[in-house]
Design a protein around this motif. Structure first.
Motif, PDB file in Angstrom:
ATOM      1  N   GLN A 353       0.822  -1.213   0.000  1.00 55.46           N
ATOM      2  CA  GLN A 353       0.000   0.000   0.000  1.00 55.46           C
ATOM      3  C   GLN A 353       0.853   1.259   0.000  1.00 55.46           C
ATOM      4  O   GLN A 353       0.438   2.300  -0.522  1.00 55.46           O
ATOM      5  N   GLN A 354       2.057   1.172   0.536  1.00 60.59           N
ATOM      6  CA  GLN A 354       2.929   2.347   0.604  1.00 60.59           C
ATOM      7  C   GLN A 354       3.697   2.593  -0.684  1.00 60.59           C
ATOM      8  O   GLN A 354       4.273   3.662  -0.876  1.00 60.59           O
ATOM      9  N   LYS A 355       3.721   1.588  -1.591  1.00 56.69           N
ATOM     10  CA  LYS A 355       4.474   1.730  -2.839  1.00 56.69           C
ATOM     11  C   LYS A 355       3.745   2.656  -3.808  1.00 56.69           C
ATOM     12  O   LYS A 355       2.525   2.832  -3.736  1.00 56.69           O
ATOM     13  N   GLU A 356       4.505   3.223  -4.741  1.00 51.11           N
ATOM     14  CA  GLU A 356       3.926   4.005  -5.819  1.00 51.11           C
ATOM     15  C   GLU A 356       3.754   3.090  -7.039  1.00 51.11           C
ATOM     16  O   GLU A 356       4.711   2.432  -7.452  1.00 51.11           O
ATOM     17  N   TRP A 357       2.548   3.052  -7.603  1.00 53.75           N
ATOM     18  CA  TRP A 357       2.237   2.146  -8.700  1.00 53.75           C
ATOM     19  C   TRP A 357       1.925   2.958  -9.954  1.00 53.75           C
ATOM     20  O   TRP A 357       0.770   3.237 -10.258  1.00 53.75           O
ATOM     21  N   SER A 358       2.977   3.336 -10.668  1.00 57.37           N
ATOM     22  CA  SER A 358       2.780   4.137 -11.882  1.00 57.37           C
ATOM     23  C   SER A 358       2.040   3.344 -12.956  1.00 57.37           C
ATOM     24  O   SER A 358       1.374   3.924 -13.811  1.00 57.37           O
ATOM     25  N   GLN A 424      10.335   0.087 -18.451  1.00 56.47           N
ATOM     26  CA  GLN A 424       9.181   0.792 -19.003  1.00 56.47           C
ATOM     27  C   GLN A 424       8.198  -0.196 -19.640  1.00 56.47           C
ATOM     28  O   GLN A 424       6.977  -0.037 -19.532  1.00 56.47           O
ATOM     29  N   LEU A 425       8.707  -1.224 -20.300  1.00 53.99           N
ATOM     30  CA  LEU A 425       7.833  -2.260 -20.879  1.00 53.99           C
ATOM     31  C   LEU A 425       7.072  -2.992 -19.780  1.00 53.99           C
ATOM     32  O   LEU A 425       5.878  -3.282 -19.920  1.00 53.99           O
ATOM     33  N   GLU A 426       7.741  -3.281 -18.669  1.00 53.06           N
ATOM     34  CA  GLU A 426       7.071  -3.946 -17.548  1.00 53.06           C
ATOM     35  C   GLU A 426       5.961  -3.070 -16.986  1.00 53.06           C
ATOM     36  O   GLU A 426       4.871  -3.545 -16.650  1.00 53.06           O
ATOM     37  N   LYS A 427       6.230  -1.760 -16.876  1.00 53.63           N
ATOM     38  CA  LYS A 427       5.217  -0.843 -16.353  1.00 53.63           C
ATOM     39  C   LYS A 427       3.968  -0.830 -17.229  1.00 53.63           C
ATOM     40  O   LYS A 427       2.852  -0.652 -16.749  1.00 53.63           O
ATOM     41  N   ASN A 428       4.162  -1.017 -18.537  1.00 56.15           N
ATOM     42  CA  ASN A 428       3.044  -0.961 -19.485  1.00 56.15           C
ATOM     43  C   ASN A 428       2.596  -2.348 -19.930  1.00 56.15           C
ATOM     44  O   ASN A 428       1.972  -2.498 -20.996  1.00 56.15           O
TER      45      ASN A 428
END
Length: 457
Positions: A353-358, A424-428
């Motif tokens: 919950q404390q992490k940032e999830w872009s 970046q690929l993992e994020k998307n």
């Protein structure tokens, strides 16, 4: 029915009626059992399966209506045909409201009785087939969370779904725009029709027109046979145009015309084909800015955005993260037995919950799967969350390791670029078009760089 005999239970306190019905039904090749009271019927169906029941209304002790009520309260859903020698319209209406299939007066007309039996059993067969088919169909994932922003979305879906209005769903990558579209369809009068999805960003612009409207044989090189497009496939249902902001201006003009006329023409064809579709569209772009930049038609924007729905990013509903993480793990457990004994601790959920999830929900889903695989003792606690997810963010530690591994500036630069592209690929979720847009390069350049650095999922 199948080759197996249908099993019919006759419940009546008059022996003569029981014997008459038993004889008629056995002659028609049904398996027949008889009992003389409502309680006996309840006891019987508790022990044996029944396909249909005849139930007398007026019996000593528990009457037929009370017996019917207890059957339905116990989730017995087989058809029940009520019979009575003292039939009135009021009783028939009451029995129907309680779930009776039919109502026959004594002595029953033979033809009417047999027709009612056949129709009731056919209906039962269809309902069983439907339940079997529904079990095999993929379930729509629930929209998880009770935060104020997500409850607002759920409320909006309830209001919008029953209408025929077009809906534009906006939000960042990974927020669940497709899920919102599916629930709008599922709760709409069109839910029995098809839900057809087109990812406008994943289809080259020169092929999108054929994908949407279909084509005739010989319409262009490679068109060896006629193809039915997505508009026709969605006739009577819902067409979901995902990432509509990536659609070419030429395709936008064709879509606008289809929406205005409710008719389409296949590529290479002359026939005007009537279509009845509800359009839902989604994008992560600011379409009003795209209009200003000349990339999107204003008239199409007003056609598709009758009802705007903005899906909130995870950072605006962080209180939902523990519930989403647990739901993701539950889905994994249903699909793969290796996750069966994995569980979260309270501090593990708090760490997530404390992490940032872009990358929003999609990124969180991937992270939960990674945690479930890499945890050593089947418990996902704070320490494993910090250890496994430390590599999510490109920070000084990563660059420091790269710097320690090479003295050549060009090697360092290329290694850093490769690491950046992978992250970046993992994020998307490895969507190449979305990644290229997010980092500000052309899709073709993205493919070239992936080939250069041998990047594969």
């Amino acid at each position: 029915m199948s080759d197996k005999k249908a099993h019919i239970l006759v419940t009546d306190d008059e022996k003569a009626i029981r014997n008459t019905l038993e004889e008629i039904l056995q002659f028609e090749n049904y398996e027949v059992s008889t009992v003389d009271s409502g309680q006996a019927a309840l006891d019987f169906v508790h022990e044996r399966s029944v396909d249909l029941m005849f139930l007398d209304i007026k019996m000593q002790g528990m009457d037929g209506l009370e017996t019917l009520k207890r059957l339905r309260d116990s989730s017995h859903d087989f058809p029940v045909i009520m019979i009575s020698g003292h039939g009135t319209i009021e009783i028939a209406v009451e029995a129907t409201k309680m779930g009776a299939y039919d109502f026959l007066e004594k002595p029953p007309d033979l033809n009417r009785l047999l027709i009612s039996v056949r129709n009731a059993l056919s209906k039962q067969d269809l309902e069983r087939e439907y339940k079997q088919i529904k079990k095999k169909l993929p379930k729509i994932q629930d929209i998880i969370g009770e935060s104020k922003p997500i409850n607002k979305i759920k409320s909006l879906i309830e209001k919008v779904a029953p209408t025929q209005s077009r809906v534009l769903i906006t939000g960042e990558n990974g927020t669940g725009k497709e899920l919102v579209a599916k629930w709008i369809h599922e709760k709409s009068p069109r839910r029995a029709g098809a839900f057809v999805e087109v990812n406008c960003a994943a289809i080259p612009s020169e092929l999108l027109e054929s994908e949407l409207f279909g084509h005739e044989k010989g319409a262009f090189t490679g068109a060896s046979e006629q193809r039915i497009g997505k508009f026709e496939q969605a006739d009577g249902g819902t067409l979901f145009l995902d990432e509509i902001g990536d659609m070419s201006l030429k395709a936008q003009a064709k879509v606008l015309r289809a929406l205005q006329e409710n008719r389409i023409t296949r590529v290479g064809g002359n026939e005007s084909i009537s279509v009845d579709v509800r359009i839902l569209a989604a994008t992560n772009k600011d379409l009003e800015q795209e209009i200003t930049d000349g990339n999107f038609r204003e008239d199409l924007f007003h056609r598709i955005s009758v009802i705007p729905v903005k899906v909130p990013p995870l950072r605006e509903r962080k209180e939902d993260i523990p519930a989403i993480a647990k739901a993701c793990l539950s889905n994994l457990q249903e699909q793969d037995i290796s996750f069966a004994s994995v569980s979260f601790t309270a501090d593990g959920l708090n760490a997530l919950q404390q992490k940032e999830w872009s990358g929003n929900v999609r990124e969180l889903q991937n992270a939960v799967e990674r945690l479930g695989i890499l945890t050593s003792n089947d418990v996902i606690d704070e320490s494993i969350v910090e250890e496994v997810l430390r590599s999510r963010e490109l920070g000084s530690d990563d660059l420091g390791k790269l710097a320690d591994q090479t003295n050549d500036f060009q090697d360092f630069k290329e290694s850093a670029e490769r690491l950046f592209l992978i992250k970046q690929l993992e994020k998307n979720n490895w969507n190449i078009s979305q990644t290229a847009e997010a980092i500000g390069i052309q899709r073709s350049h993205m493919y070239n760089k992936m080939k250069k650095y041998n990047i594969e999922r």
